[in-house]
Design a protein around this motif. Structure first.
Motif, PDB file in Angstrom:
ATOM      1  N   ASN A 118     105.096  71.856  99.222  1.00 23.72           N
ATOM      2  CA  ASN A 118     104.424  71.799  97.919  1.00 23.72           C
ATOM      3  C   ASN A 118     103.499  73.002  97.710  1.00 23.72           C
ATOM      4  N   ALA A 119     103.602  73.983  98.593  1.00 25.65           N
ATOM      5  CA  ALA A 119     102.856  75.232  98.431  1.00 25.65           C
ATOM      6  C   ALA A 119     103.824  76.418  98.497  1.00 25.65           C
ATOM      7  N   THR A 120     105.083  76.138  98.136  1.00 27.37           N
ATOM      8  CA  THR A 120     106.107  77.176  98.031  1.00 27.37           C
ATOM      9  C   THR A 120     106.778  77.020  96.678  1.00 27.37           C
ATOM     10  N   PHE A 121     107.497  78.072  96.256  1.00 30.92           N
ATOM     11  CA  PHE A 121     108.146  77.992  94.947  1.00 30.92           C
ATOM     12  C   PHE A 121     109.295  78.981  94.849  1.00 30.92           C
ATOM     13  N   SER A 122     110.349  78.524  94.247  1.00 32.62           N
ATOM     14  CA  SER A 122     111.437  79.333  93.704  1.00 32.62           C
ATOM     15  C   SER A 122     111.885  78.632  92.440  1.00 32.62           C
ATOM     16  N   PRO A 123     112.366  79.372  91.449  1.00 27.12           N
ATOM     17  CA  PRO A 123     112.785  78.712  90.214  1.00 27.12           C
ATOM     18  C   PRO A 123     114.066  77.897  90.388  1.00 27.12           C
ATOM     19  N   GLY A 124     114.148  76.828  89.613  1.00 26.85           N
ATOM     20  CA  GLY A 124     115.365  76.013  89.563  1.00 26.85           C
ATOM     21  C   GLY A 124     115.768  75.446  90.913  1.00 26.85           C
ATOM     22  N   PRO A 125     117.075  75.352  91.149  1.00 26.70           N
ATOM     23  CA  PRO A 125     117.574  74.749  92.384  1.00 26.70           C
ATOM     24  C   PRO A 125     117.333  75.604  93.627  1.00 26.70           C
ATOM     25  N   ALA A 126     116.892  76.828  93.455  1.00 32.92           N
ATOM     26  CA  ALA A 126     116.656  77.707  94.602  1.00 32.92           C
ATOM     27  C   ALA A 126     115.550  77.167  95.507  1.00 32.92           C
ATOM     28  N   HIS A 127     114.586  76.455  94.947  1.00 34.59           N
ATOM     29  CA  HIS A 127     113.502  75.902  95.760  1.00 34.59           C
ATOM     30  C   HIS A 127     114.056  74.892  96.771  1.00 34.59           C
ATOM     31  N   GLU A 128     114.820  73.926  96.289  1.00 35.13           N
ATOM     32  CA  GLU A 128     115.391  72.907  97.187  1.00 35.13           C
ATOM     33  C   GLU A 128     116.351  73.549  98.186  1.00 35.13           C
ATOM     34  N   ALA A 129     117.142  74.500  97.744  1.00 39.40           N
ATOM     35  CA  ALA A 129     118.061  75.192  98.659  1.00 39.40           C
ATOM     36  C   ALA A 129     117.274  75.912  99.744  1.00 39.40           C
ATOM     37  N   GLY A 130     116.163  76.507  99.366  1.00 35.58           N
ATOM     38  CA  GLY A 130     115.326  77.217 100.328  1.00 35.58           C
ATOM     39  C   GLY A 130     114.656  76.301 101.331  1.00 35.58           C
ATOM     40  N   LEU A 131     114.409  75.061 100.966  1.00 31.86           N
ATOM     41  CA  LEU A 131     113.830  74.095 101.905  1.00 31.86           C
ATOM     42  C   LEU A 131     114.880  73.527 102.851  1.00 31.86           C
ATOM     43  N   ARG A 132     116.127  73.433 102.392  1.00 29.82           N
ATOM     44  CA  ARG A 132     117.186  72.882 103.241  1.00 29.82           C
ATOM     45  C   ARG A 132     117.499  73.787 104.430  1.00 29.82           C
ATOM     46  N   ARG A 133     117.449  75.102 104.254  1.00 30.68           N
ATOM     47  CA  ARG A 133     117.804  76.017 105.348  1.00 30.68           C
ATOM     48  C   ARG A 133     116.871  75.881 106.540  1.00 30.68           C
ATOM     49  N   PRO A 134     115.545  75.955 106.386  1.00 30.51           N
ATOM     50  CA  PRO A 134     114.669  75.755 107.548  1.00 30.51           C
ATOM     51  C   PRO A 134     114.805  74.344 108.130  1.00 30.51           C
ATOM     52  N   GLU A 183     109.277  82.419  96.453  1.00 38.19           N
ATOM     53  CA  GLU A 183     110.676  82.636  96.812  1.00 38.19           C
ATOM     54  C   GLU A 183     111.047  81.857  98.070  1.00 38.19           C
ATOM     55  N   THR A 184     110.972  80.534  97.936  1.00 37.62           N
ATOM     56  CA  THR A 184     111.276  79.615  99.029  1.00 37.62           C
ATOM     57  C   THR A 184     112.628  79.935  99.659  1.00 37.62           C
ATOM     58  N   ASP A 185     113.616  80.257  98.830  1.00 38.54           N
ATOM     59  CA  ASP A 185     114.972  80.460  99.324  1.00 38.54           C
ATOM     60  C   ASP A 185     115.174  81.785 100.051  1.00 38.54           C
ATOM     61  N   ILE A 186     114.288  82.736  99.883  1.00 39.52           N
ATOM     62  CA  ILE A 186     114.449  84.027 100.547  1.00 39.52           C
ATOM     63  C   ILE A 186     113.272  84.290 101.490  1.00 39.52           C
ATOM     64  N   CYS A 187     112.136  84.655 100.954  1.00 41.51           N
ATOM     65  CA  CYS A 187     110.994  85.057 101.781  1.00 41.51           C
ATOM     66  C   CYS A 187     110.532  83.954 102.730  1.00 41.51           C
ATOM     67  N   VAL A 188     110.329  82.766 102.212  1.00 40.19           N
ATOM     68  CA  VAL A 188     109.812  81.678 103.039  1.00 40.19           C
ATOM     69  C   VAL A 188     110.871  81.233 104.045  1.00 40.19           C
TER      70      VAL A 188
END
Length: 109
Positions: free
Chosen positions: A51-67, A27-32
């Protein structure tokens, strides 16, 4: 209850005395993302291994943009040690250092 658990986790992290955290997980977009931002705001150096985090679909990229927008490093697992060592001499010292530390299976010596 959840807030108490989060305080316990934060206290345990603080008790290690370490200033740098490497985050991985689901859950890159929430937990991470939330963990990275909270620890960064608490004064820790934080890196997210993208590359050691995951969220389905576009949520992964969105979760990386916030940090990333907060100035938090996002690197691959392989990039981290070499990026932080910065010099050939430091990399050689790392490779010639204690063998009891071990290496991830993906690292070929």
């Amino acid at each position: 209850m959840e807030e108490l658990l989060l305080r316990d986790i934060a206290a345990a992290i603080h008790a290690t005395g370490r200033g740098t955290l490497v985050l991985v997980g689901l859950e890159t977009d929430i937990c991470v993302a939330h963990s990275a931002i909270r620890r960064h705001e608490a004064g820790k150096r934080v890196a997210v291994a993208h590359n050691a985090t995951f969220s389905p679909g576009p949520a992964h990229e969105a979760g990386l943009r916030r940090p990333d927008a907060q100035g938090i490093e996002t690197l691959t697992v392989k990039e981290m040690p070499y990026g932080w060592m910065r010099t050939i001499e430091a990399a050689n010292a790392f490779h010639n250092g204690p063998r009891d530390l071990g290496f991830p299976q993906e690292v070929v010596l």
